[in-house]
Write a protein that holds these residues in place. Structure first.
Motif, PDB file in Angstrom:
ATOM      1  N   SER A   1      -2.161  -4.229 -11.020  1.00  0.00           N
ATOM      2  CA  SER A   1      -2.237  -4.842  -9.799  1.00  0.00           C
ATOM      3  C   SER A   1      -1.554  -6.050  -9.493  1.00  0.00           C
TER       4      SER A   1
ATOM      5  N   ARG B   1      -0.090  -2.600  -0.785  1.00  0.00           N
ATOM      6  CA  ARG B   1      -1.709  -1.750  -0.177  1.00  0.00           C
ATOM      7  C   ARG B   1      -1.622  -1.483  -2.040  1.00  0.00           C
ATOM      8  N   GLU B   2      -0.498  -1.034  -3.225  1.00  0.00           N
ATOM      9  CA  GLU B   2      -1.157  -0.765  -4.562  1.00  0.00           C
ATOM     10  C   GLU B   2      -1.647  -1.665  -4.915  1.00  0.00           C
TER      11      GLU B   2
ATOM     12  N   ARG C   1      -5.488  -1.672  -4.459  1.00  0.00           N
ATOM     13  CA  ARG C   1      -6.189  -0.902  -4.743  1.00  0.00           C
ATOM     14  C   ARG C   1      -6.245  -0.345  -6.473  1.00  0.00           C
ATOM     15  N   THR C   2      -5.250  -0.745  -7.492  1.00  0.00           N
ATOM     16  CA  THR C   2      -5.688  -0.398  -8.235  1.00  0.00           C
ATOM     17  C   THR C   2      -6.472  -1.967  -8.840  1.00  0.00           C
TER      18      THR C   2
ATOM     19  N   GLN D   1      -9.006  -2.228  -6.982  1.00  0.00           N
ATOM     20  CA  GLN D   1     -10.291  -1.671  -7.198  1.00  0.00           C
ATOM     21  C   GLN D   1     -10.651  -1.286  -7.556  1.00  0.00           C
ATOM     22  N   ALA D   2     -10.142  -0.140  -8.512  1.00  0.00           N
ATOM     23  CA  ALA D   2      -9.963   0.540  -8.940  1.00  0.00           C
ATOM     24  C   ALA D   2     -10.441  -0.214 -10.224  1.00  0.00           C
TER      25      ALA D   2
ATOM     26  N   GLU E   1      -7.293  -8.476  -5.955  1.00  0.00           N
ATOM     27  CA  GLU E   1      -7.744  -7.896  -4.718  1.00  0.00           C
ATOM     28  C   GLU E   1      -7.210  -8.986  -3.402  1.00  0.00           C
TER      29      GLU E   1
ATOM     30  N   TRP F   1      -4.463  -8.196  -0.610  1.00  0.00           N
ATOM     31  CA  TRP F   1      -4.449  -8.530   0.936  1.00  0.00           C
ATOM     32  C   TRP F   1      -3.665  -9.725   1.711  1.00  0.00           C
TER      33      TRP F   1
END
Length: 471
Positions: free
Chosen positions: A279, A289-290, A293-294, A296-297, A318, A322
């Protein structure tokens, strides 16, 4: 027999070095460490002396300094010998244990003579060792990370026979411990010196670690798990060195390798770590955006680890994604979660690699978020707090936080304060080599160019240009 061998290598209790303490005088250990670093620069030497090192000397834990420190101390106190400084003569320290094993065919090379290697006692020793340790195992572990030879040599230093892979049945505790030690060494050296200059050498023990995995699975399940985790953490550490030195595609490959290893091993802590760094890398590469997502994963994996601090760091990753997308609401929500997790405090489940994540890093990551959102003054407040709170032993992070403060102040319309912060970073560049920090200084210089007639700004720009030429 084992008991007899251990007894023969027993090290006497350290004797306080009162002579050295007397020479320090009224200065604090930190102040004296600063004087040591300054003296080193005067003679073209490079040491990362800090208050902890001075304490180790004065307690007698370090009986004889390495060659780099010896040159610096003799420069500081002309006319005195090592024994006058309270140290044990080198030949006495080198001669210990002679009755237990044959003498080497030739004397060990003077590591300090290689200008490409950082000159710090921690570069020469496994964590937890004293300066006087010289066991063959310690020598192997030193070579495991610092050797600049071939991959074969690196493999041998992790327990592999020269030119061949080991018998799978022989991959055991010693080899796994060597992998884990290489991870700790890389992290320690990065804290002290930054990534540039370390990446290529660090890739060698990584290849050796994965050669161990390819050679076979240790008989004991716990040892096999440690080997997978150690190899994955080593991949992340090497990936970080690539990341911080601007080799983003190399870093992406190493992080992906670590993630795959985590999935194979079923290790949620390693998986969360791999996603955390991925991330961070995605944010730096502009793939915001990646980055979201990463992160959050990573939080999904981290929920199985029971570490609030790990969840806090991933929430901050994260938030950074954003912020890069310009989504202020998403950023603030993630920051709120990060503060809630962080406020729950440290836990026994916190991974070892998270030792860097304390309040200074929390402040620094918030500064990066507000900077990405264009709120420079707010970013500068957080960056200043990060630099103020940072432990001086972590030289690389201290330089990074000050560099971030400098660029935030410049963009916030505070050119003189920005120049002063930039000067503080330049003072640390003799100890730290990081492309990230140089890039931040370059951004600061670019923003400050319209103010070059201001004396302090002019001085900073000149000093920064000189440092860049000599980098």
């Amino acid at each position: 027999m084992a008991s007899s061998s251990k007894a023969s290598r027993a090290v006497p209790a350290p004797v306080p070095n009162l002579a050295f303490r007397t020479l320090r005088g009224h200065r604090s250990p930190g102040e004296f460490a600063t004087a040591v670093r300054r003296a080193a620069r005067e003679i073209g030497e490079q040491v990362s002396c800090d208050a902890r090192y001075i304490g180790r000397v004065e307690s007698g834990e370090i009986r004889c300094p390495n060659y780099a420190y010896e040159r610096v101390f003799l420069h500081m106190f002309p006319g005195l010998a090592l024994t006058d400084l309270g140290f044990t003569a080198r030949e006495q320290v080198r001669g210990r244990g002679a009755g237990n094993r044959a003498a080497p065919a030739s004397p060990p090379p003077d590591r300090a003579a290689d200008p490409a290697l950082p000159h710090h006692p921690c570069c020469r020793l496994p964590l937890g060792s004293s300066e006087s340790d010289s066991d063959e195992e310690s020598d192997v572990l030193r070579r495991a990370f610092m050797t600049s030879g071939s991959a074969t040599v690196a493999a041998a230093s992790l327990g592999l026979g020269p030119g061949s892979l080991p018998d799978p049945r022989r991959v055991g505790e010693a080899e796994v411990s060597a992998v884990e030690e290489a991870v700790r060494r890389i992290r320690l050296l990065d804290d002290r010196h930054g990534a540039d200059g370390l990446y290529r050498r660090a890739a060698q023990p990584l290849r050796a670690a994965y050669a161990l995995l390819d050679a076979g699975t240790p008989a004991r399940r716990s040892t096999a798990q440690r080997l997978h985790t150690g190899a994955g953490e080593l991949a992340i550490s090497v990936g970080w060195l690539a990341h911080d030195s601007g080799r983003l595609e190399d870093a992406r490959s190493h992080y992906a390798e670590a993630l795959a290893t985590a999935r194979v091993a079923g290790d949620p802590a390693l998986e969360a770590h791999a996603f955390c760094n991925t991330s961070f890398l995605a944010r730096d590469a502009g793939r915001h955006r990646e980055a979201v997502r990463t992160a959050q994963a990573g939080q999904q994996a981290a929920r199985l680890v029971a570490s609030p601090r790990l969840l806090a760091l991933l929430a901050l990753r994260e938030a950074g994604g954003w912020a890069g997308l310009g989504d202020r609401a998403g950023c603030e929500q993630s920051l709120a979660r990060a503060h809630a997790h962080f406020g729950r405090g440290a836990s026994d489940a916190d991974p070892e690699w998270m030792s860097f994540f304390a309040e200074p890093e929390l402040e620094a990551l918030q500064a990066q978020c507000w900077s990405a959102l264009g709120e420079w003054a707010r970013a500068a407040r957080h960056a200043r707090r990060a630099a103020t709170l940072q432990d001086r032993r972590f030289t690389r992070n201290l330089a990074l936080y000050r560099a971030e403060l400098a660029v935030d102040l410049a963009r916030a319309g505070e050119p003189e304060e920005a120049a002063a912060a930039g000067e503080q970073v330049l003072e640390l560049l003799g100890e730290v080599r990081s492309s990230r920090i140089h890039a931040l200084l370059a951004d600061t210089a670019e923003v400050l160019l319209p103010h070059r007639r201001t004396p302090s700004v002019s001085t900073f720009l000149h000093h920064r240009e000189t440092a860049t030429r000599h980098a």
